[in-house]
Design an enzyme around this catalytic site. Structure first.
Site, mmCIF file in Angstrom:
data_model
loop_
_atom_site.group_PDB
_atom_site.id
_atom_site.type_symbol
_atom_site.label_atom_id
_atom_site.label_comp_id
_atom_site.label_asym_id
_atom_site.label_seq_id
_atom_site.Cartn_x
_atom_site.Cartn_y
_atom_site.Cartn_z
ATOM 1 N N ASP A 1 -5.647 9.293 -27.565
ATOM 2 C CA ASP A 1 -4.229 9.545 -27.873
ATOM 3 C C ASP A 1 -3.974 10.985 -28.314
ATOM 4 O O ASP A 1 -3.057 11.252 -29.084
ATOM 5 C CB ASP A 1 -3.711 8.588 -28.972
ATOM 6 C CG ASP A 1 -4.072 7.137 -28.706
ATOM 7 O OD1 ASP A 1 -3.758 6.658 -27.605
ATOM 8 O OD2 ASP A 1 -4.676 6.502 -29.581
ATOM 9 N N GLY B 1 -2.954 13.478 -26.462
ATOM 10 C CA GLY B 1 -1.896 14.155 -25.706
ATOM 11 C C GLY B 1 -2.402 14.800 -24.432
ATOM 12 O O GLY B 1 -1.906 15.825 -23.976
ATOM 13 N N LYS B 2 -3.423 14.166 -23.813
ATOM 14 C CA LYS B 2 -4.053 14.746 -22.622
ATOM 15 C C LYS B 2 -3.087 14.857 -21.449
ATOM 16 O O LYS B 2 -3.126 15.814 -20.697
ATOM 17 C CB LYS B 2 -5.274 13.890 -22.212
ATOM 18 C CG LYS B 2 -6.403 13.931 -23.229
ATOM 19 C CD LYS B 2 -7.542 13.030 -22.854
ATOM 20 C CE LYS B 2 -7.253 11.569 -23.039
ATOM 21 N NZ LYS B 2 -7.028 11.145 -24.421
ATOM 22 N N LYS C 1 0.124 15.453 -21.168
ATOM 23 C CA LYS C 1 0.989 16.641 -21.184
ATOM 24 C C LYS C 1 0.194 17.895 -20.811
ATOM 25 O O LYS C 1 0.660 18.735 -20.049
ATOM 26 C CB LYS C 1 1.612 16.814 -22.570
ATOM 27 C CG LYS C 1 2.433 18.081 -22.672
ATOM 28 C CD LYS C 1 2.872 18.407 -24.083
ATOM 29 C CE LYS C 1 3.435 19.809 -24.119
ATOM 30 N NZ LYS C 1 3.877 20.235 -25.437
ATOM 31 N N ASN D 1 -5.777 0.692 -20.042
ATOM 32 C CA ASN D 1 -5.380 0.523 -21.448
ATOM 33 C C ASN D 1 -4.963 1.849 -22.063
ATOM 34 O O ASN D 1 -4.350 1.881 -23.120
ATOM 35 C CB ASN D 1 -6.537 -0.062 -22.269
ATOM 36 C CG ASN D 1 -7.765 0.837 -22.267
ATOM 37 O OD1 ASN D 1 -7.956 1.643 -21.373
ATOM 38 N ND2 ASN D 1 -8.610 0.692 -23.257
ATOM 39 N N GLY E 1 -2.775 5.092 -21.907
ATOM 40 C CA GLY E 1 -1.610 5.671 -21.242
ATOM 41 C C GLY E 1 -1.470 7.144 -21.560
ATOM 42 O O GLY E 1 -1.579 7.561 -22.705
ATOM 43 N N HIS E 2 -1.261 7.960 -20.518
ATOM 44 C CA HIS E 2 -0.913 9.366 -20.726
ATOM 45 C C HIS E 2 0.605 9.462 -20.635
ATOM 46 O O HIS E 2 1.189 9.130 -19.610
ATOM 47 C CB HIS E 2 -1.529 10.244 -19.625
ATOM 48 C CG HIS E 2 -3.001 10.389 -19.750
ATOM 49 N ND1 HIS E 2 -3.773 11.044 -18.817
ATOM 50 C CD2 HIS E 2 -3.867 9.976 -20.695
ATOM 51 C CE1 HIS E 2 -5.047 11.024 -19.189
ATOM 52 N NE2 HIS E 2 -5.114 10.377 -20.321
ATOM 53 N N THR F 1 -7.463 -4.016 -26.029
ATOM 54 C CA THR F 1 -6.075 -4.228 -25.592
ATOM 55 C C THR F 1 -5.942 -5.478 -24.729
ATOM 56 O O THR F 1 -4.856 -5.806 -24.274
ATOM 57 C CB THR F 1 -5.572 -3.018 -24.789
ATOM 58 O OG1 THR F 1 -6.491 -2.772 -23.717
ATOM 59 C CG2 THR F 1 -5.463 -1.786 -25.661
ATOM 60 N N GLN G 1 -8.978 8.063 -23.068
ATOM 61 C CA GLN G 1 -9.483 7.872 -24.443
ATOM 62 C C GLN G 1 -10.020 9.180 -25.041
ATOM 63 O O GLN G 1 -9.560 10.247 -24.679
ATOM 64 C CB GLN G 1 -10.563 6.771 -24.491
ATOM 65 C CG GLN G 1 -10.006 5.394 -24.242
ATOM 66 C CD GLN G 1 -10.359 4.859 -22.874
ATOM 67 O OE1 GLN G 1 -11.098 5.446 -22.104
ATOM 68 N NE2 GLN G 1 -9.817 3.719 -22.544
ATOM 69 N N THR H 1 -14.961 2.227 -26.436
ATOM 70 C CA THR H 1 -14.611 1.700 -25.122
ATOM 71 C C THR H 1 -15.908 1.425 -24.359
ATOM 72 O O THR H 1 -16.996 1.538 -24.917
ATOM 73 C CB THR H 1 -13.663 2.669 -24.383
ATOM 74 O OG1 THR H 1 -13.079 1.991 -23.260
ATOM 75 C CG2 THR H 1 -14.372 3.933 -23.922
ATOM 76 N N SER I 1 0.320 23.125 -28.844
ATOM 77 C CA SER I 1 1.535 22.380 -28.501
ATOM 78 C C SER I 1 2.373 22.194 -29.762
ATOM 79 O O SER I 1 1.864 21.822 -30.817
ATOM 80 C CB SER I 1 1.164 21.024 -27.913
ATOM 81 O OG SER I 1 2.337 20.262 -27.715
#
Length: 425
Positions: free
Chosen positions: A16, A18-19, A21, A41, A43-44, A132, A226, A241, A413
């Site tokens: 999580d 921010g890959k 973007k 599982n 999400g970008h 998830t 991940q 994972t 960022s």
């Protein structure tokens, strides 16, 4: 001979970071974007032109015309979820079938894998990993135990292969005493529709595809899902994972020799988050943690789950930089800390026996973070157009991180939009 290069982009914390973007910001430099591991599982989330997109399995280069996008052999793919994701993107005007290729060696997540996921978690009782429930772990288990169903299997005698795998899973579920199959028929029907939909895409031997592209001088960006601390070998096991999220996973997940890897971009937040169960040394249970969560909108892109929040952990990050061979750091969500009086950074752990360490230990369940306090910058940075506009206290924070991690921070960022990205000179 004019060979291209392979750069790798990956998360350095617990995911999580921010890959999505960053991939979208970096893709103009590359001809090919390839995803090398993980399942749907992770999400970008990308935001631009007032639109929000969540990518689960499809590489983030899909938004830029003229790029080749490859789903590599290290990925596990759910046909029904892939179909939903792809159709949403097609609706927004992105011609996926022209831009996306799928490895024949990628493994398929079956509907019964999801049921197995739930059954295994239930059997663990209070020792749940916090998956998830997307069936990713059981799919990788089948892969490693040489029982997997792969994308290439769609091309011949698929119904027989599918039935045999399903029957084996049903026997496993019976042995676990699992009886909850509610909604399975509808899921299976949609899954089969997803299989038919996937036939409209080009299935390739991605290892040949990628190496041929390299030989023709194309530059490739590999993106992982991940983060490093969820790596099955080097993460906070067993709360990890089921794949290798580290840089080496790009080699095994795409069929690239290690000598082809150039830059390794490591992404981190200006603080730290974690989803699901497992140890998290710098986690904050107070108002500060809640404030970070609210300001950072720290909720899962796919699941909506609240993320656990804490201060940046430099012991953990230095470990990630080491095992990934990071050449350049990218810091996300710096603006989330804009209003804090004091910023803390964990620089060492106190072990249960009272000793201090700066090396990431085998177990982190009972370590206590030792913090260095730095003054906050107390200034809204979201409108900054260059690093010259950064407040001095923030520059000092950046310098401190670079010094401790012995790695340059090349991109910062300061907001979710594509434009709120400062590439440092």
């Amino acid at each position: 001979m004019n060979t291209g290069k392979v750069d790798v982009l990956l998360g350095l914390q617990w995911g999580d970071e921010g890959k999505g973007k960053v991939v979208d910001v970096l893709t103009p430099r590359y001809d090919v974007v390839a995803r090398f591991q993980g399942g749907p599982n992770a999400g970008h989330t990308l935001e631009f032109e007032d639109q929000k997109y969540v990518l689960r399995s499809i590489p983030s280069g899909i938004f830029q015309g003229g790029k080749v996008n490859i789903i590599g052999n290290g990925v596990v793919l759910a046909p029904d979820l892939f179909m939903g994701e792809a159709k949403d993107l097609e609706k927004s005007g992105h011609p996926l079938k022209e831009r996306l290729k799928i490895s024949k060696k990628a493994h398929l997540i079956m509907p019964t894998h999801r049921i197995l996921d739930r059954a295994y978690e239930a059997a663990k009782g209070k020792n749940k990993v916090g998956t998830t429930g997307k069936g990713i772990g059981p799919t990788y288990t089948d892969k490693v135990s040489r029982n997997g169903l792969r994308v290439g299997d769609i091309l011949s005698d698929f119904d027989r292969k599918y039935s045999e795998h399903k029957e084996r899973h049903m026997k496993m579920l019976a042995a676990l005493g699992w009886t909850d199959f509610e909604g399975f028929e509808e899921t299976e029907k949609l899954w089969m529709e997803g299989i038919e939909y996937m036939k409209g895409f080009q299935f390739v031997d991605s290892e040949h595809e990628i190496n041929n592209l390299l030989r023709s001088g194309k530059n490739i960006l590999c993106e992982g899902a991940q983060g490093t601390m969820l790596d099955v070998d080097f993460g906070s096991y067993p709360f990890v994972t089921s794949s290798n999220t580290i840089c080496a996973g790009a080699c095994t997940g795409l069929g690239i020799g290690p000598n082809k890897v150039g830059n390794v971009y490591g992404i981190m937040k200006a603080y730290c988050t974690r989803v699901g169960a497992g140890p998290f040394p710098t986690e904050l249970f107070d108002e500060t943690g809640k404030k970070i969560r609210d300001l950072g909108h720290e909720y899962g892109a796919v699941t909506g789950r609240e993320r656990r929040c804490g201060w940046i952990d430099l012991v953990q990050l230095r470990y990630s930089v080491m095992v990934d061979g990071v050449t350049e750091l990218i810091m996300m969500k710096s603006d989330v800390l804009d209003s804090f009086e004091t910023i803390k950074a964990c620089v060492a752990y106190e072990l249960p026996d009272g000793t201090r360490t700066e090396e990431f230990p085998y177990e982190i369940d009972d370590v206590k973070p030792i913090y260095k306090e730095l003054p906050g910058w107390k200034q809204d940075m979201t409108k900054c157009k260059s690093e010259n506009e950064f407040p001095q206290a923030f520059r000092d924070y950046v310098s401190f991180l670079e010094q401790y991690l012995e790695t340059r921070i090349g991109i910062i960022s300061i907001g979710p939009d594509r434009e709120q990205t400062i590439v440092r000179k």
